[in-house]
Motif scaffolding. Sequence first.
Motif, mmCIF file in Angstrom:
data_model
loop_
_atom_site.group_PDB
_atom_site.id
_atom_site.type_symbol
_atom_site.label_atom_id
_atom_site.label_comp_id
_atom_site.label_asym_id
_atom_site.label_seq_id
_atom_site.Cartn_x
_atom_site.Cartn_y
_atom_site.Cartn_z
ATOM 1 N N VAL A 1 -5.771 13.462 0.209
ATOM 2 C CA VAL A 1 -6.024 12.053 0.516
ATOM 3 C C VAL A 1 -6.081 11.871 2.025
ATOM 4 C CG1 VAL A 1 -5.101 9.699 0.371
ATOM 5 C CG2 VAL A 1 -4.917 11.230 -1.603
ATOM 6 N N LYS B 1 -10.142 4.417 2.261
ATOM 7 C CA LYS B 1 -9.270 5.481 1.764
ATOM 8 C C LYS B 1 -10.101 6.441 0.917
ATOM 9 C CE LYS B 1 -5.262 2.469 1.952
ATOM 10 N NZ LYS B 1 -5.999 1.404 2.671
ATOM 11 N N ALA C 1 -3.512 0.232 -0.532
ATOM 12 C CA ALA C 1 -3.040 1.556 -0.944
ATOM 13 C C ALA C 1 -2.633 1.588 -2.413
ATOM 14 C CB ALA C 1 -1.865 1.987 -0.063
ATOM 15 N N GLU C 2 -2.062 0.502 -2.918
ATOM 16 C CA GLU C 2 -1.619 0.507 -4.308
ATOM 17 C C GLU C 2 -2.796 0.559 -5.271
ATOM 18 O OE1 GLU C 2 1.130 -2.112 -7.439
ATOM 19 O OE2 GLU C 2 0.919 -2.744 -5.346
ATOM 20 N N GLY D 1 -4.397 3.921 -5.039
ATOM 21 C CA GLY D 1 -3.583 4.952 -5.681
ATOM 22 C C GLY D 1 -3.726 4.948 -7.189
ATOM 23 N N GLU D 2 -3.745 3.761 -7.786
ATOM 24 C CA GLU D 2 -3.851 3.670 -9.232
ATOM 25 C C GLU D 2 -5.211 4.177 -9.728
ATOM 26 O OE1 GLU D 2 -0.776 -0.076 -9.820
ATOM 27 O OE2 GLU D 2 -2.939 -0.419 -9.956
ATOM 28 N N PHE E 1 -5.540 7.964 -9.173
ATOM 29 C CA PHE E 1 -4.757 8.678 -10.179
ATOM 30 C C PHE E 1 -5.550 8.809 -11.474
ATOM 31 C CE2 PHE E 1 -1.852 8.377 -13.857
ATOM 32 C CZ PHE E 1 -1.191 9.589 -13.707
ATOM 33 N N ILE F 1 0.380 7.444 2.639
ATOM 34 C CA ILE F 1 -0.019 8.565 1.786
ATOM 35 C C ILE F 1 1.205 9.171 1.108
ATOM 36 C CG2 ILE F 1 -1.025 10.878 1.780
ATOM 37 C CD1 ILE F 1 -2.930 9.997 3.951
ATOM 38 N N LEU G 1 2.098 6.902 -1.680
ATOM 39 C CA LEU G 1 1.147 7.084 -2.774
ATOM 40 C C LEU G 1 1.491 8.330 -3.585
ATOM 41 C CD1 LEU G 1 -2.678 6.615 -2.561
ATOM 42 C CD2 LEU G 1 -1.777 8.691 -3.565
ATOM 43 N N LYS G 2 1.801 9.395 -2.871
ATOM 44 C CA LYS G 2 2.145 10.641 -3.556
ATOM 45 C C LYS G 2 3.401 10.463 -4.414
ATOM 46 C CE LYS G 2 4.312 14.795 -3.830
ATOM 47 N NZ LYS G 2 5.690 14.976 -4.321
ATOM 48 N N ASN H 1 4.614 7.731 -5.702
ATOM 49 C CA ASN H 1 4.434 6.773 -6.799
ATOM 50 C C ASN H 1 3.566 7.300 -7.935
ATOM 51 O OD1 ASN H 1 5.988 4.905 -5.463
ATOM 52 N ND2 ASN H 1 4.265 3.737 -4.642
ATOM 53 N N TYR H 2 2.530 8.081 -7.588
ATOM 54 C CA TYR H 2 1.554 8.471 -8.608
ATOM 55 C C TYR H 2 1.500 9.971 -8.899
ATOM 56 C CZ TYR H 2 0.208 3.727 -7.523
ATOM 57 O OH TYR H 2 0.244 2.372 -7.320
#
Length: 424
Positions: free
Chosen positions: A191, A208, A238-239, A242-243, A246, A270, A273-274, A276-277
Amino acid sequence: MKEIKLSFDLRIALKQTDVHWVEEELLRLREEVFLEVLRRVLREIEEEALKGVSGCGRCGCLLVRNGHEPKRIKTLIGAVQVDRVRLRCQGCGEDIYPLDEAMGLADGEGMTLGVRERALWAAVEVSYEKTSQFLSKFTGLEVSRKKVHQMAVEEGGRIEQLEEDGRCFVFEEGRQIEAAEKVPEVLYIQVDGTGVNDRASRQWMECKVGASFSERVRVSKDRVCLMDKRSYASIEGAEAFGEKFFLECIKQGVLKAKKVFFIADGASWIRTLKDNYFPEAIGVLDIWHLEREFKKALGEERAELVESLKVLALQGKGSEILQRLMEEGARVKTVEERKKIIEVMTYVRNNLDWIANIPKVQGYGSGPVEKTADITVARRFKKRGMSWYRRNANPLLKLRLLKLNGEWDFYWKERRKEFARYAA
């Protein structure tokens, strides 16, 4: 199924014998013949459509003929004008054109999907103005820059909505999606972010970018080909990124992969993000970014120290890097030099766990996602003088990703199914 049989007598006045002239003449005749065939076929289709009309779909009252109205249709072979029958409802006064519905152009659009597809195929590579010129040159169609732009926003926005629906399905409704069948031995996830000029604020907005792949094949001494790479990019928070990223990685087998490496530059968003997902993935700090931070803090004159710190990083020895930087900080003479060293020490300290994992990938860095950002974003959105509104950039970006990920033909095949109308 009704069969339409057509026959023609074609005559060619052979003014020249060279194949170049013959080619041009046949292309001209092809357009004439195609457009005449299209007119005849549409007349047949309209006759059948009129037989099936019983009453107004809105109020159910009687429909009566009320003359004809022309409709200009742009096709890949050329533009044709069709005088279609107009029906008027005796109750609500609505005008109805049975031919429009029968040929899949009931929404008022006067352009085939073939024209739209080819226009957008060009638009993801070159400017809207050049796309308009391309269509004029190779199809003879006059499609304005403004219309190409409108089509990109509409079609890309449709893809955006499909992505958003998928995100809501999983992350808001809490529903499960089927995992990919592939089970990679090792899946790499990378990412990064890159700036795009924001026309509204006249500043940079972050796009992103994500890349995922599992099959690396060395094709030469210095070149590795990623056989199954998927790219993703968007200008959003970012959220949300990220979703959606993923969900893209699920297609790559992230839920079943035996090992997942998450390689990035260690930026706070980042890392979040890592966590969380991709919590089970092994976080790895990109060696190139780390080396760049060393050079920024120490300068070119300390090249030997930079190289020695890089060697320690490749061995995963983050604590020793901090010790060496601390010693160097004590030796420098200016506040500015000391400030730079403190900044790089903070960067190293925040990423000690990811530095420790660098040996696990043998120093393999985030080159693929850097290349992805270049191909996906820079080559279309960051040319000289370009600036974008977010609402216009994202739809075009989605179309570009469709092409880069090899899904273009499948997408348009599905689009054609939406407009399919079957003969009785």
